[in-house]
Scaffold this motif. Structure first.
Motif, PDB file in Angstrom:
ATOM      1  N   SER A 164       0.804  -1.221   0.000  1.00 38.49           N
ATOM      2  CA  SER A 164       0.000   0.000   0.000  1.00 38.49           C
ATOM      3  C   SER A 164       0.839   1.274   0.000  1.00 38.49           C
ATOM      4  O   SER A 164       0.306   2.370  -0.183  1.00 38.49           O
ATOM      5  CB  SER A 164      -0.945   0.018   1.210  1.00 38.49           C
ATOM      6  OG  SER A 164      -0.224   0.237   2.405  1.00 38.49           O
ATOM      7  N   ASP A 170       0.287   3.015  -3.166  1.00 33.57           N
ATOM      8  CA  ASP A 170      -1.106   3.019  -3.609  1.00 33.57           C
ATOM      9  C   ASP A 170      -1.611   4.463  -3.610  1.00 33.57           C
ATOM     10  O   ASP A 170      -1.659   5.114  -2.563  1.00 33.57           O
ATOM     11  CB  ASP A 170      -1.946   2.159  -2.664  1.00 33.57           C
ATOM     12  CG  ASP A 170      -3.400   2.034  -3.076  1.00 33.57           C
ATOM     13  OD1 ASP A 170      -3.994   3.050  -3.516  1.00 33.57           O
ATOM     14  OD2 ASP A 170      -3.949   0.937  -2.951  1.00 33.57           O
ATOM     15  N   GLU A 187      -4.466   5.743  -3.847  1.00 36.51           N
ATOM     16  CA  GLU A 187      -5.677   5.984  -3.050  1.00 36.51           C
ATOM     17  C   GLU A 187      -5.322   6.101  -1.566  1.00 36.51           C
ATOM     18  O   GLU A 187      -5.888   6.922  -0.854  1.00 36.51           O
ATOM     19  CB  GLU A 187      -6.672   4.838  -3.244  1.00 36.51           C
ATOM     20  CG  GLU A 187      -7.142   4.646  -4.660  1.00 36.51           C
ATOM     21  CD  GLU A 187      -8.399   5.411  -4.954  1.00 36.51           C
ATOM     22  OE1 GLU A 187      -9.197   5.633  -4.034  1.00 36.51           O
ATOM     23  OE2 GLU A 187      -8.580   5.799  -6.117  1.00 36.51           O
ATOM     24  N   VAL A 188      -4.398   5.275  -1.121  1.00 33.73           N
ATOM     25  CA  VAL A 188      -4.021   5.227   0.298  1.00 33.73           C
ATOM     26  C   VAL A 188      -3.002   6.315   0.638  1.00 33.73           C
ATOM     27  O   VAL A 188      -3.116   6.991   1.662  1.00 33.73           O
ATOM     28  CB  VAL A 188      -3.461   3.829   0.664  1.00 33.73           C
ATOM     29  CG1 VAL A 188      -3.007   3.782   2.117  1.00 33.73           C
ATOM     30  CG2 VAL A 188      -4.489   2.747   0.382  1.00 33.73           C
ATOM     31  N   ASN A 189      -1.989   6.461  -0.208  1.00 31.55           N
ATOM     32  CA  ASN A 189      -0.891   7.401   0.037  1.00 31.55           C
ATOM     33  C   ASN A 189      -0.623   8.241  -1.210  1.00 31.55           C
ATOM     34  O   ASN A 189       0.396   8.072  -1.886  1.00 31.55           O
ATOM     35  CB  ASN A 189       0.380   6.642   0.433  1.00 31.55           C
ATOM     36  CG  ASN A 189       0.230   5.909   1.746  1.00 31.55           C
ATOM     37  OD1 ASN A 189      -0.182   6.484   2.728  1.00 31.55           O
ATOM     38  ND2 ASN A 189       0.567   4.633   1.744  1.00 31.55           N
TER      39      ASN A 189
END
Length: 72
Positions: free
Chosen positions: A8, A11, A13-15
């Protein structure tokens, strides 16, 4: 490698905007950068070396590098 330890990390969307930085103590890697900068300069590719005591929020860290995202 950060993504092998934690998929992640990069990622979007996450970071969003995650970026890796070498630690100042990672001389074995940093010393190689000058050679790459020279190659880029030879080919008129703009680039710069950036140093920061506070590059962002650390989301990953190992012996040689950190991965950060901008602080909000």
């Amino acid at each position: 490698m950060p993504a092998h330890v934690d998929p992640s990390v990069y990622d979007a969307e996450v970071n969003p905007g995650a970026a890796a930085w070498f630690k100042a103590t990672a001389r074995v890697f940093i010393d190689r950068v000058d050679g790459y900068l020279s190659i880029l300069d030879t080919h008129d590719v703009p680039c710069e070396t950036v140093w920061s005591a506070n590059p962002g929020q650390v989301i990953y860290e190992d012996e040689h590098q950190i991965v950060v995202v901008a602080r909000t």
